[in-house]
Scaffold this active site. Structure first.
Site, mmCIF file in Angstrom:
data_model
loop_
_atom_site.group_PDB
_atom_site.id
_atom_site.type_symbol
_atom_site.label_atom_id
_atom_site.label_comp_id
_atom_site.label_asym_id
_atom_site.label_seq_id
_atom_site.Cartn_x
_atom_site.Cartn_y
_atom_site.Cartn_z
ATOM 1 N N GLN A 1 9.710 0.932 6.518
ATOM 2 C CA GLN A 1 10.516 1.443 5.472
ATOM 3 C C GLN A 1 10.955 0.763 4.574
ATOM 4 O OE1 GLN A 1 9.490 3.089 8.211
ATOM 5 N NE2 GLN A 1 8.819 4.670 7.083
ATOM 6 N N GLY A 2 10.814 0.573 2.980
ATOM 7 C CA GLY A 2 11.637 -0.450 3.088
ATOM 8 C C GLY A 2 9.999 -1.071 2.033
ATOM 9 N N SER B 1 7.300 -0.705 1.188
ATOM 10 C CA SER B 1 5.889 0.505 1.197
ATOM 11 C C SER B 1 6.173 0.230 -0.967
ATOM 12 C CB SER B 1 6.077 2.068 -0.184
ATOM 13 O OG SER B 1 6.295 3.008 1.720
HETATM 14 N N1 ARG Z 1 6.240 4.614 3.606
HETATM 15 C C1 ARG Z 1 6.582 3.615 3.808
HETATM 16 C C2 ARG Z 1 8.019 3.687 2.880
HETATM 17 O O1 ARG Z 1 8.419 4.783 2.493
HETATM 18 C C3 ARG Z 1 5.932 2.330 4.344
HETATM 19 C C4 ARG Z 1 5.432 2.660 6.109
HETATM 20 C C5 ARG Z 1 4.188 1.803 5.815
HETATM 21 N N2 ARG Z 1 4.626 2.064 8.009
HETATM 22 C C6 ARG Z 1 4.336 1.291 8.446
HETATM 23 N N3 ARG Z 1 3.915 1.633 9.650
HETATM 24 N N4 ARG Z 1 3.145 0.139 7.729
HETATM 25 O O2 ARG Z 1 8.866 2.655 2.743
#
Ligand code: ARG
Length: 285
Positions: free
Chosen positions: A230-231, A233
């Site tokens: 998270q973060g 993305s």
């Molecule tokens: N969707 C996540 C975000 O909003 C990014 C997540 C990526 N997760 C992962 N396991 N690679 O920040």
């Protein structure tokens, strides 16, 4: 746990990297969200195209308002994830965020290194589907040009960097633990591009989303332990010196059997009608 949007609000997104706190051995055994991703600190000068998206108004000033990553592909053009600009993250449409900026040249968000460049316009892929996560990209146009040399070339269809088992690096300021420990400094994690078959097997289409090979790419390690989180993305996945992916989603972070899923940059090029020659030129521009 569902991977993307719900958590994004409470916890802005970014990359993963608990390497210092957690020896690799234990990271590999980590199960759930509690332990993320064997990353390591980097200087933004190693990856000058990696930018932070910021709104202090929406996300507070402590970490310069960082809530997502982005990638400079032209001096006034930044790619990021569509879901970063969704209502569930911003609490409104992007045009209602008055202080949307891109931060360039700043390794540590607690400093005032580098530059903050206002976003002039936002284009969110109208095909983005927040159920399947398909089409997760957006284009930001900046109000001033970024420094020369801070853009990366994009890998078009057929580029060898998409070949399974290619090593790649993912960059970001995101959660380093899966528990909301956002990094102040930029980090990177080393992962491998996985085959479409492996990605489909990991995400056949359940609550966590469905892997679609035409528009997505997945990367990780068999044992888990290294991943975006998270973060992160919207930030870059770089293989063979070219941009191949944008951090998009995953089930938890760094879990064995649940690789990170990225927006496939060759499909972005196709959708935008940017051919690779133009992509190469953008690199110089
Ligand atoms: N969707 C996540 C975000 O909003 C990014 C997540 C990526 N997760 C992962 N396991 N690679 O920040």
């Amino acid at each position: 746990m569902r991977r993307l949007f719900a958590r994004a609000l409470a916890r802005p997104l970014v990359l993963a990297a608990a390497a210092t706190a957690i020896p690799l051995g234990s990271a590999a055994h980590a199960s759930a969200d509690s332990i993320v991703v064997g990353g390591f600190p980097v200087e933004v000068s190693d990856s000058p195209w990696t930018v932070a998206l910021s709104s202090r108004d929406r996300f507070g000033g402590t970490r310069a308002g960082q809530f997502c990553g982005g990638v400079a592909v032209g001096r006034t053009t930044v790619l990021t994830a569509a879901h970063c600009l969704g209502e569930q993250v911003l609490g409104s449409t992007p045009d209602q965020v008055d202080d949307l900026k891109v931060i360039t040249g700043r390794t540590d968000l607690l400093t005032d290194q580098g530059q903050e460049v206002p976003v002039r316009s936002v284009w969110v892929n109208p095909e983005h589907d927040d159920v399947s996560n398909a089409g997760d990209f957006a284009v930001l146009t900046l109000s001033e040009a970024l420094p020369a040399g801070s853009v990366i070339g994009m890998a078009g269809e057929g580029d060898p960097a998409y070949t399974p088992d290619t090593g790649a690096l993912v960059y970001g300021w995101g959660d380093t633990s899966g528990a909301g420990d956002y990094a102040n400094g930029l980090r990177a994690a080393r992962v491998r591009v996985l085959s479409d078959a492996a990605c489909e097997q990991a995400y056949p289409g359940n609550d966590d989303g469905r892997y679609l090979s035409a528009t997505m790419l997945c990367a990780g390690q068999d044992a888990g332990g290294r991943d975006a989180c998270q973060g992160d993305s919207g930030g870059p996945l770089v293989g063979g010196g070219r941009l191949i992916g944008l951090v998009s989603w995953g089930s938890g972070c760094g879990r064995p059997g649940s690789p990170g899923v990225y927006t496939r940059v060759s499909s972005v090029l196709r959708t935008l009608g940017w051919d690779t020659a133009a992509a190469r030129q953008r690199e110089g521009s």
